[in-house]
Design an enzyme around this catalytic site. Structure first.
Site, PDB file in Angstrom:
ATOM      1  N   THR A 150      12.081  -2.930  14.497  1.00 39.83           N
ATOM      2  CA  THR A 150      12.265  -4.369  14.661  1.00 39.83           C
ATOM      3  C   THR A 150      12.728  -5.042  13.371  1.00 39.83           C
ATOM      4  O   THR A 150      12.468  -4.521  12.274  1.00 39.83           O
ATOM      5  CB  THR A 150      10.919  -4.987  15.127  1.00 39.83           C
ATOM      6  N   GLU A 152      11.353  -7.613  12.334  1.00 37.96           N
ATOM      7  CA  GLU A 152      10.168  -8.261  11.771  1.00 37.96           C
ATOM      8  C   GLU A 152       9.605  -7.521  10.557  1.00 37.96           C
ATOM      9  O   GLU A 152       8.821  -8.090   9.799  1.00 37.96           O
ATOM     10  CB  GLU A 152       9.073  -8.396  12.834  1.00 37.96           C
ATOM     11  N   TYR A 175       1.294  -6.457  13.774  1.00 42.25           N
ATOM     12  CA  TYR A 175       2.335  -5.752  14.548  1.00 42.25           C
ATOM     13  C   TYR A 175       3.449  -5.265  13.632  1.00 42.25           C
ATOM     14  O   TYR A 175       3.788  -4.072  13.622  1.00 42.25           O
ATOM     15  CB  TYR A 175       2.910  -6.671  15.640  1.00 42.25           C
ATOM     16  N   LYS A 179       4.662  -1.407  12.567  1.00 38.80           N
ATOM     17  CA  LYS A 179       6.021  -0.870  12.778  1.00 38.80           C
ATOM     18  C   LYS A 179       6.612  -0.423  11.437  1.00 38.80           C
ATOM     19  O   LYS A 179       7.292   0.615  11.361  1.00 38.80           O
ATOM     20  CB  LYS A 179       6.925  -1.931  13.423  1.00 38.80           C
TER      21      LYS A 179
HETATM   22  P1  NAD Z   1       6.870  -3.273  25.908  1.00 36.37           P
HETATM   23  O1  NAD Z   1       5.561  -3.784  25.410  1.00 36.37           O
HETATM   24  O2  NAD Z   1       7.547  -3.973  27.035  1.00 36.37           O
HETATM   25  O3  NAD Z   1       6.713  -1.746  26.350  1.00 36.37           O
HETATM   26  C1  NAD Z   1       6.029  -0.814  25.576  1.00 36.37           C
HETATM   27  C2  NAD Z   1       5.845   0.457  26.399  1.00 36.37           C
HETATM   28  O4  NAD Z   1       5.176   1.419  25.574  1.00 36.37           O
HETATM   29  C3  NAD Z   1       4.993   0.255  27.654  1.00 36.37           C
HETATM   30  O5  NAD Z   1       5.594   0.874  28.757  1.00 36.37           O
HETATM   31  C4  NAD Z   1       3.672   0.914  27.296  1.00 36.37           C
HETATM   32  O6  NAD Z   1       2.960   1.449  28.398  1.00 36.37           O
HETATM   33  C5  NAD Z   1       4.113   2.000  26.331  1.00 36.37           C
HETATM   34  N1  NAD Z   1       3.018   2.392  25.440  1.00 36.37           N
HETATM   35  C6  NAD Z   1       2.234   1.567  24.708  1.00 36.37           C
HETATM   36  N2  NAD Z   1       1.302   2.278  24.056  1.00 36.37           N
HETATM   37  C7  NAD Z   1       1.517   3.582  24.367  1.00 36.37           C
HETATM   38  C8  NAD Z   1       0.889   4.799  24.005  1.00 36.37           C
HETATM   39  N3  NAD Z   1      -0.184   4.817  23.194  1.00 36.37           N
HETATM   40  N4  NAD Z   1       1.379   5.960  24.491  1.00 36.37           N
HETATM   41  C9  NAD Z   1       2.451   5.963  25.328  1.00 36.37           C
HETATM   42  N5  NAD Z   1       3.066   4.829  25.722  1.00 36.37           N
HETATM   43  C10 NAD Z   1       2.607   3.656  25.249  1.00 36.37           C
HETATM   44  O7  NAD Z   1       7.792  -3.208  24.618  1.00 36.37           O
HETATM   45  P2  NAD Z   1       9.346  -3.508  24.463  1.00 36.37           P
HETATM   46  O8  NAD Z   1       9.549  -4.947  24.245  1.00 36.37           O
HETATM   47  O9  NAD Z   1      10.080  -2.801  25.532  1.00 36.37           O
HETATM   48  O10 NAD Z   1       9.623  -2.789  23.064  1.00 36.37           O
HETATM   49  C11 NAD Z   1       9.966  -1.413  22.998  1.00 36.37           C
HETATM   50  C12 NAD Z   1      10.161  -1.021  21.538  1.00 36.37           C
HETATM   51  O11 NAD Z   1      11.179  -1.823  20.955  1.00 36.37           O
HETATM   52  C13 NAD Z   1       8.922  -1.231  20.671  1.00 36.37           C
HETATM   53  O12 NAD Z   1       8.843  -0.146  19.787  1.00 36.37           O
HETATM   54  C14 NAD Z   1       9.204  -2.529  19.920  1.00 36.37           C
HETATM   55  O13 NAD Z   1       8.551  -2.530  18.672  1.00 36.37           O
HETATM   56  C15 NAD Z   1      10.701  -2.446  19.767  1.00 36.37           C
HETATM   57  N6  NAD Z   1      11.406  -3.737  19.674  1.00 36.37           N
HETATM   58  C16 NAD Z   1      11.197  -4.705  20.613  1.00 36.37           C
HETATM   59  C17 NAD Z   1      11.928  -5.893  20.538  1.00 36.37           C
HETATM   60  C18 NAD Z   1      11.739  -6.990  21.564  1.00 36.37           C
HETATM   61  O14 NAD Z   1      12.270  -8.092  21.380  1.00 36.37           O
HETATM   62  N7  NAD Z   1      11.028  -6.770  22.655  1.00 36.37           N
HETATM   63  C19 NAD Z   1      12.851  -6.093  19.505  1.00 36.37           C
HETATM   64  C20 NAD Z   1      13.023  -5.065  18.552  1.00 36.37           C
HETATM   65  C21 NAD Z   1      12.307  -3.890  18.661  1.00 36.37           C
HETATM   66  O1  DAU Z   2      12.085  -9.860  16.367  1.00 35.34           O
HETATM   67  C1  DAU Z   2      11.837  -8.770  17.195  1.00 35.34           C
HETATM   68  C2  DAU Z   2      10.470  -8.937  17.822  1.00 35.34           C
HETATM   69  O2  DAU Z   2      10.595  -9.964  18.801  1.00 35.34           O
HETATM   70  C3  DAU Z   2       9.928  -7.672  18.457  1.00 35.34           C
HETATM   71  O3  DAU Z   2       9.738  -6.711  17.458  1.00 35.34           O
HETATM   72  C4  DAU Z   2       8.606  -7.944  19.176  1.00 35.34           C
HETATM   73  O4  DAU Z   2       8.173  -6.786  19.852  1.00 35.34           O
HETATM   74  C5  DAU Z   2       8.824  -9.059  20.179  1.00 35.34           C
HETATM   75  O5  DAU Z   2       7.589  -9.403  20.793  1.00 35.34           O
HETATM   76  C6  DAU Z   2       9.423 -10.288  19.500  1.00 35.34           C
HETATM   77  O6  DAU Z   2       8.473 -10.922  18.609  1.00 35.34           O
HETATM   78  P1  DAU Z   2       8.338 -12.513  18.521  1.00 35.34           P
HETATM   79  O7  DAU Z   2       6.990 -12.847  18.025  1.00 35.34           O
HETATM   80  O8  DAU Z   2       9.503 -13.111  17.821  1.00 35.34           O
HETATM   81  O9  DAU Z   2       8.508 -12.852  20.104  1.00 35.34           O
HETATM   82  P2  DAU Z   2       7.718 -13.857  21.062  1.00 35.34           P
HETATM   83  O10 DAU Z   2       8.461 -13.864  22.346  1.00 35.34           O
HETATM   84  O11 DAU Z   2       6.265 -13.612  21.093  1.00 35.34           O
HETATM   85  O12 DAU Z   2       7.946 -15.279  20.350  1.00 35.34           O
HETATM   86  C7  DAU Z   2       9.254 -15.764  20.068  1.00 35.34           C
HETATM   87  C8  DAU Z   2       9.091 -17.071  19.309  1.00 35.34           C
HETATM   88  O13 DAU Z   2       8.544 -18.055  20.193  1.00 35.34           O
HETATM   89  C9  DAU Z   2       8.134 -16.993  18.145  1.00 35.34           C
HETATM   90  O14 DAU Z   2       8.607 -17.826  17.102  1.00 35.34           O
HETATM   91  C10 DAU Z   2       6.818 -17.535  18.688  1.00 35.34           C
HETATM   92  C11 DAU Z   2       7.286 -18.554  19.710  1.00 35.34           C
HETATM   93  N1  DAU Z   2       6.421 -18.743  20.887  1.00 35.34           N
HETATM   94  C12 DAU Z   2       6.032 -17.650  21.586  1.00 35.34           C
HETATM   95  C13 DAU Z   2       5.241 -17.776  22.718  1.00 35.34           C
HETATM   96  C14 DAU Z   2       4.792 -16.560  23.495  1.00 35.34           C
HETATM   97  C15 DAU Z   2       6.059 -20.021  21.293  1.00 35.34           C
HETATM   98  O15 DAU Z   2       6.442 -21.031  20.648  1.00 35.34           O
HETATM   99  N2  DAU Z   2       5.276 -20.148  22.394  1.00 35.34           N
HETATM  100  C16 DAU Z   2       4.839 -19.080  23.123  1.00 35.34           C
HETATM  101  O16 DAU Z   2       4.094 -19.276  24.130  1.00 35.34           O
END
Ligand code: NAD
Ligand code: DAU
Length: 375
Positions: A150, A152, A175, A179
């Protein structure tokens, strides 16, 4: 083991899609993992088998891939396993003759990490360590270990500047710290043991099937239902939004053609303040969703609430490396991607209902014979 990997260090090493026969995708039932598997089957040149290893935590939804499991049953295997369990991970590598890894499994929600960091350390740090150890034990067969990370990990930006691949890691939440720790291990396994690794650091994803604890799906569903839209702090925090399928295309390019040992930034070139994201969602749900009583505009549902502790102010990615080296750029604009996403959540009421009520856990219990409460 070393020789083959010694020679790959720091150089670009193309893996032809057909060189990989058994690609292990961890976290494949989550938001990005399920879209990545969907992409591989439906849009990529990958012709081998996919082994989806997932522990099915609260964030997982096997329904995300129910149609894929059916259509590609010869090339798709689901294994319920936990990456915190080293022996289980090793068994999966042996049983399925794993020769490539794309690691997405993680605890992914920042607010949950503030509430309880323990699971984040165990899954994100120790789990990644177990996968690296299993990879090291089969080093002669593994072609690639890709770590999905990420933006972050870089910390927070002021008004100016961008994160590059050489920006020092300065994570601010449990978090992002977990990572970052995992990324350091991945890099160390390349330097020390010569494993053929790549890392991607991506900005905020959005799109269909994202668990509605994250900003965009939470706001869409609350707006549809006429519930409060809680915006943290002053709402002027900035995220760089990327449509999930663009992320998946980037991951695949890195796996195939990325320099081993290198990290690649991925981003949407789309910096927007949270309050603006929420306003746009309100307008789209007003346009496409059911009207609120009295025709009230949804923007009136917005409430500014207490800020997230340690809330990062701004993320912005310099993506010139992946653009130049791998010819990848985002394709979806935020306007079109957000419209598609809102439409998807409004049209897929069965998925939404299942996730909102927890009904999909019952399906998991039936399907896998599990105690849903224990997962
Ligand atoms: P998500 O929370 O939707 O899914 C995570 C998945 O991992 C789930 O299916 C869960 O069951 C599985 N998991 C969790 N713990 C586990 C364990 N101990 N063993 C096996 N499986 C397990 O997450 P996402 O948003 O799809 O993110 C996927 C990856 O991408 C993560 O590594 C996250 O850090 C990274 N990432 C996410 C974002 C974002 O915006 N969502 C951005 C950049 C990077
Ligand atoms: O930047 C990549 C990351 O983006 C990933 O690594 C993480 O897995 C993913 O969860 C996401 O993190 P953020 O904290 O940026 O995402 P989130 O959707 O939780 O929040 C986005 C922004 O919105 C953040 O500034 C917090 C704000 N927020 C979030 C929620 C859930 C609100 O203002 N209100 C809310 O209810």
């Amino acid at each position: 083991m070393g020789r083959r990997f010694e020679s790959c260090r720091g150089r670009r090493l193309c893996v032809k899609a057909n060189d990989m026969k058994n690609l292990l995708v961890t976290g494949g039932c989550g938001f990005i993992g399920s879209d990545f598997i969907r992409f591989l089957f439906e849009e990529s040149d990958y012709a081998g088998r996919i082994i989806n290893l997932d522990a099915l935590t609260y964030a997982a939804n096997p329904m995300n891939l129910a149609d894929i499991a059916e259509r590609f049953r010869d090339r798709y295997v689901f294994v319920k396993a936990d990456i915190r369990d080293a022996a289980a991970v090793a068994r999966v590598f042996d049983e399925y003759d794993v020769d490539a890894v794309c690691h997405l499994a993680a605890e992914s929600h920042v607010d949950r990490s503030i509430l309880g960091p323990g699971d984040f350390i165990h899954t994100n740090v120790l789990g990644t360590f177990h996968l690296l150890e299993a990879t090291r034990a089969r080093a002669d067969r593994i072609q690639i270990f890709h770590q999905v990370s990420t933006d972050e990990v870089y910390g927070s930006l002021g008004d100016e500047g961008f994160f590059t691949e050489t920006t020092p890691y300065r994570p601010n939440s449990p978090y992002s710290a977990s990572k970052a720790a995992a990324d350091h291990l991945v890099r160390a396994y390349h330097r020390t043991y010569g494993l053929p690794v790549t890392i991607s650091n991506c900005s905020n994803n959005y799109g269909p099937r994202q668990f509605p604890e994250k900003l965009i799906p939470l706001m869409i569903l609350n707006a549809r239902e006429g519930k409060t839209l809680p915006v943290y702090g002053d709402g002027r925090h900035i995220r760089d939004w990327l449509y999930v399928r663009d992320h998946c295309r980037a991951i695949w390019e890195i796996i195939r053609r990325g320099r081993r040992g290198d990290a690649y930034n991925i981003g949407g070139l789309c910096e927007i303040e949270n309050i603006e994201v929420v306003r746009r969602i309100c307008a789209l749900v007003d346009e496409m969703g059911p009207p609120l009583p009295g025709g009230r505009p949804r923007i009136e549902l917005i409430r500014f609430v207490k800020d997230r502790p340690g809330h990062d102010r701004r993320y912005a990615m310099d993506i010139s490396k992946i653009q130049t080296e791998l010819d990848w750029s985002p394709r979806e604009t935020f306007e079109s991607g957000l419209r598609r996403t809102v439409k998807w959540y409004l049209e897929n009421s069965e998925w939404v209902h299942g996730v909102r009520t927890g009904a999909y856990r019952e399906w998991i219990t039936r399907q896998y014979g599990l105690d849903a409460a224990s997962t």
